[in-house]
Design a protein around this motif. Structure first.
Motif, mmCIF file in Angstrom:
data_model
loop_
_atom_site.group_PDB
_atom_site.id
_atom_site.type_symbol
_atom_site.label_atom_id
_atom_site.label_comp_id
_atom_site.label_asym_id
_atom_site.label_seq_id
_atom_site.Cartn_x
_atom_site.Cartn_y
_atom_site.Cartn_z
ATOM 1 N N LYS A 99 -3.873 1.709 -11.613
ATOM 2 C CA LYS A 99 -3.150 2.891 -11.111
ATOM 3 C C LYS A 99 -2.936 3.929 -12.216
ATOM 4 O O LYS A 99 -3.234 5.104 -12.002
ATOM 5 C CB LYS A 99 -1.818 2.479 -10.482
ATOM 6 N N THR A 139 -4.978 -0.485 -5.913
ATOM 7 C CA THR A 139 -5.242 0.945 -5.753
ATOM 8 C C THR A 139 -5.505 1.306 -4.295
ATOM 9 O O THR A 139 -6.035 2.366 -4.011
ATOM 10 C CB THR A 139 -6.440 1.397 -6.606
ATOM 11 N N THR A 140 -5.148 0.405 -3.370
ATOM 12 C CA THR A 140 -5.288 0.734 -1.964
ATOM 13 C C THR A 140 -4.113 1.607 -1.547
ATOM 14 O O THR A 140 -2.977 1.164 -1.593
ATOM 15 C CB THR A 140 -5.304 -0.533 -1.105
ATOM 16 N N THR A 141 -4.393 2.852 -1.189
ATOM 17 C CA THR A 141 -3.317 3.706 -0.692
ATOM 18 C C THR A 141 -3.308 3.634 0.825
ATOM 19 O O THR A 141 -4.193 3.033 1.444
ATOM 20 C CB THR A 141 -3.527 5.156 -1.115
ATOM 21 N N TYR A 163 0.829 -1.203 0.000
ATOM 22 C CA TYR A 163 0.000 0.000 0.000
ATOM 23 C C TYR A 163 0.864 1.253 0.000
ATOM 24 O O TYR A 163 0.523 2.253 -0.633
ATOM 25 C CB TYR A 163 -0.956 -0.002 1.203
ATOM 26 N N TYR A 199 -6.577 4.803 2.353
ATOM 27 C CA TYR A 199 -7.688 3.864 2.273
ATOM 28 C C TYR A 199 -7.478 2.706 3.238
ATOM 29 O O TYR A 199 -8.426 2.216 3.858
ATOM 30 C CB TYR A 199 -7.838 3.350 0.832
ATOM 31 N N ALA A 241 -10.386 5.507 -4.232
ATOM 32 C CA ALA A 241 -10.440 4.070 -3.975
ATOM 33 C C ALA A 241 -11.841 3.674 -3.543
ATOM 34 O O ALA A 241 -12.405 2.688 -4.023
ATOM 35 C CB ALA A 241 -9.426 3.701 -2.903
ATOM 36 N N THR A 301 -12.829 1.912 -7.084
ATOM 37 C CA THR A 301 -12.254 0.568 -7.162
ATOM 38 C C THR A 301 -12.392 -0.246 -5.894
ATOM 39 O O THR A 301 -12.039 -1.418 -5.885
ATOM 40 C CB THR A 301 -10.750 0.656 -7.469
ATOM 41 N N GLY A 316 -10.375 -0.151 -3.666
ATOM 42 C CA GLY A 316 -8.997 -0.515 -3.359
ATOM 43 C C GLY A 316 -8.426 -1.591 -4.256
ATOM 44 O O GLY A 316 -7.238 -1.860 -4.232
#
Lengths: 288, 494
Positions: B357, B446-448, B77, B451, B434, B438, B440
């Motif tokens: 991404k 795409t999980t930052t 992440y 998130y 996210a 998406t 995530g």
């Protein structure tokens, strides 16, 4: 690459003039194309909002026929008016409170002399660097503790104070001539009178800028309401719109109609306020 | 005595005006901050510690942090967060380009007859197309033409204000509405993006079918060589302008890494494992950096922060696309014969691990070009003294030279401000995208960090882990802010 256009020589030939016109047209053409790229997604949104349910799955841009009834349909399927009202109310209150508290603090930092003022101001600036995420979970716990979960108050209160707003308004107030408060003071005005009758009216552009920023930010606000609100009737618009995009069903044409209706007030607001807004951004960041 | 009293009075008045803000600060900043710090060292869990089920909360020391750092997902992440921040140089360049174009438009008013002629031409053309093609498909071109022409005519009349408005629109309306809209645009079956890409990709397939056999190998090699040459040229530029130690060294390190990346790709392509190839490339870059930085003093000082920064951003801008092209070539090159047979499918954007991404970065770029950054650049551009340009003209500077020697250095403080704020925002960003676009996924791509903190804090309820992760984020922001104060002050006060 683009500096002020070179001084046109006095011996301007016809071909140079033609070239200038052609260059200008090329530039404007490029700008128009770029603008199109920026607006394109909105055009698609608008066109899709007129499609029928089965057409929404078709990638063609144009609807077969323009179905205006998608808009009333949105109002029927979800309490759209209620959501909008919630959003407007929450954003309105936050804006009012935040502009007021920020103006008070900015007045104190910009126009009053008191020991330790600048050190306190830098502490304030420092809090702008704190990631809001760090505070999120404990703030929620505090809300649970005071029973503010699922209340409007719980959305409004944490947003009513802002270091950024204080900073922005301080920049504006520093630009007001000192002689004005001194004259008022000689006339026997109290600090409150100076604040309310002299400084506040003069910082109107700053107040408007901050008001627009705050209003927009809170009209868009998604994270905090998502966490805090449980009752559907109290949802603000961004959370409410998600009904059209859930696991249970997708209604692209209704979603787009809803998004269009949610975005239009902002665009209108922006078109009328853009001059003040742009000045505010420039003063807030460049002079700081 | 009297002065002491008036001092107290002043303090009280000052604090009195500050009072509402101080109360808010205590309630919603300081206390949550302290609580969050405390929670990061406990095993607090929403499902075990709540008003209905009150188990004692245990103090666990650094266990949460150890769990985070020992957890591959956390690093994943963190990498995602940094990856999404790679869009920043493009956003900065886009904003600057838009501001430059707008400035230029603003200074050349009055081409009304020409614009009207063009408008009429385009309108007639779209109307003819509409008639010829029936409503549905050609109608779109009509709408496009109409929009562009309206912008054009308005732009000529308003001297560019309308362009500024249209550029700023995506930023102004951003938020959940934008994310929802782009989610639909990216839809692989029903979205307009892939619909438009299909014919383009068919064309590319045809080119591949027609291309000679060396194409798949030659193109990435060419990109790699071009990238290396460009990076070497930038390194030389850096060396020529040295006079401030640390910033220059950072820039040199960055440049060296860029020089060595194509070599890394090459090694990877030759069959080394990713780790080995990256190790070789980074090692070589480190050695190169040390060699350049520890050069004899008499060669001259290290570059100032604005030159270093400008070189870094220029480097990133020129190189990243070339490197990406090289990397794509390296991975795709051998597969080209097969591609020629099957054809190229447009990507599944948000549904694809590797494309999700870039898709999000593209959307962010769209929103960021006309953002507040553009407005700041417009202000910066208008405050550059015209004498500088006049002097440059006297010396016979070309437009490119004028940009690099006048415009860019004069804008350095603005660029620096935008850069640092962008990094701070980027570190905290990605939550709403996210959540809306998406969730995530796919597979966490795409999980930052933000998130992740949301999921841990509000869905799985593990408040201890979430707080620990939030403090890791805080530490990152803090370190980058310190760097800002160290270099930024120097850059802006000169």
């Amino acid at each position: 690459m683009t500096e002020p256009a070179a001084k046109i020589p006095s011996t301007l030939t016809k071909s140079a003039g033609v070239r200038a016109v052609a260059g200008g047209l090329g530039l404007h053409g490029l700008m128009a194309v770029l603008s199109l790229a920026m607006v394109g997604p909105f055009v698609w949104m608008l066109l899709t909002s007129f499609k029928s349910y089965s057409e929404a799955a078709d990638p063609a841009w144009m609807p077969q026929a323009f179905l205006w009834q998608n808009y009333p349909e949105v109002l029927r399927v979800i309490p759209f008016a209620r959501f909008t009202l919630n959003s407007l109310m929450i954003a309105g209150w936050v804006t009012l409170l935040q502009v007021f508290t920020s103006a008070l603090a900015a007045f104190s930092f910009a126009r009053l002399e008191w020991p330790g003022r600048d050190r306190v101001f830098f502490l304030y600036l420092g809090t702008m660097m704190l990631p809001g995420l760090v505070m999120l979970i404990p703030t929620f716990q505090i809300m649970v503790h005071f029973g503010l979960v699922d209340t409007y108050l719980g959305l409004i209160l944490p947003a009513a104070f802002s270091a950024f707003g204080t900073f922005l308004l301080r920049q504006f107030m520093l630009g007001i001539p000192k002689a004005l408060d001194e004259a008022a003071e000689i006339d026997g005005a109290s600090k409150w009178r100076i604040f309310w009758d002299v400084i506040l009216p003069l910082s109107r552009p700053g107040l408007v800028t901050l008001a627009i920023f705050t209003f927009m930010g809170n009209y868009h606000s998604f994270f905090w309401p998502l966490v805090m609100m449980k009752t559907v009737d109290k949802f603000p618009l961004p959370v409410g719109l998600m009904f059209f995009d859930s696991e249970r069903g997708q209604a692209t044409q209704l979603l787009m109609a809803g998004v269009t209706m949610s975005v239009v007030p902002l665009i209108v607001l922006f078109i009328f306020m853009q001059r003040q807004l742009i000045r505010g951004i420039q003063i807030g960041a460049v002079k700081g | 005595m009297r002065s002491g009293r008036s001092q107290t009075r002043r303090l009280l008045t000052g604090l009195g005006f500050l009072l509402p803000n101080i109360l808010g600060f205590l309630a919603f900043t300081l206390i949550p901050l302290a609580l969050s710090f405390a929670m990061a060292f406990t095993d607090m869990d929403f499902f075990r510690h709540n008003p209905f089920r009150d188990e004692p909360i245990r103090f666990v020391g650094f266990e949460n942090f150890a769990w985070l750092f020992g957890h591959p997902e956390f690093w994943h992440y963190l990498r995602n967060t940094f990856f999404l921040m790679l869009g920043l140089p493009f956003a900065i360049a886009g904003s600057l380009g838009a501001a430059l174009l707008l400035t230029r438009v603003g200074r050349r008013p009055g081409l009304i007859p020409g614009a009207l002629a063009l408008a009429t031409l385009v309108l007639t053309g779209s109307l003819l197309a509409l008639r010829a093609g029936g409503m549905s498909e050609a109608g779109v071109w009509f709408v496009f033409g109409l929009t562009a022409v309206t912008a054009l005519v308005a732009g000529v009349f308003t001297g560019g204000t309308i362009y500024r408005t249209l550029f700023y629109l995506p930023h102004f309306t951003s938020g959940v509405a934008t994310f929802v809209l782009w989610k639909k645009l990216y839809n692989p079956q029903t979205g307009p993006i892939n619909h438009a890409l299909d014919p383009v990709l068919d064309g590319v397939t045809n080119v591949i079918r027609a291309a000679p056999g060396w194409f798949g190998v030659g193109l990435p090699l060419l990109a790699g060589v071009a990238g290396t040459l460009l990076a070497g040229w930038q390194l030389r530029r850096l060396r020529q302008h040295w006079d401030d130690a640390t910033a220059g060294q950072v820039a040199v390190g960055f440049g060296a890494a860029m020089v060595m990346l194509p070599a890394g790709f090459l090694l990877f392509w030759l069959g080394l494992s990713t780790g080995l190839a990256a190790g070789f490339a980074l090692g070589a870059a480190a050695i190169l950096t040390i060699l350049i930085v520890r050069r004899p003093r008499r060669w001259g000082p290290v570059c100032p922060v604005d030159t270093g920064l400008s070189a870094e951003i220029a480097l990133a801008l020129g190189l990243v696309p070339l490197l990406l092209l090289g990397a794509a070539g390296v991975t795709l090159g051998p597969a080209l014969p097969a591609v020629a047979v099957t054809g190229i499918e447009p990507p599944n954007w948000l549904g694809d691990y590797s494309w999700a991404k870039p898709a999000i970065m593209l959307m962010a770029l769209w929103a960021a070009i006309g953002s507040n950054n553009m407005i700041l650049y417009l202000a910066g551009l208008s405050s550059i003294p015209p004498e500088l340009y006049e002097a440059a003209d006297m010396d016979g500077a070309s437009p490119t030279q004028r940009f690099w020697h006048v415009t860019w250095p004069q804008l350095a403080p603005v660029t620096f401000f935008i850069f640092v704020m962008g990094i701070i925002h980027g570190l905290q960003g990605g939550f709403e995208m996210a959540r809306v676009m998406t969730l995530g996924g796919p597979a966490g791509s795409t999980t930052t960090l933000s998130y992740f903190i949301y999921i841990e804090g509000f869905e799985t309820g593990r408040l201890g882990y979430a707080s620990a992760a939030a403090w890791v984020l805080f530490a990152l922001v803090f370190v980058l802010s310190l760097l800002n104060f160290r270099f930024g002050n120097r850059g802006t006060n000169d």
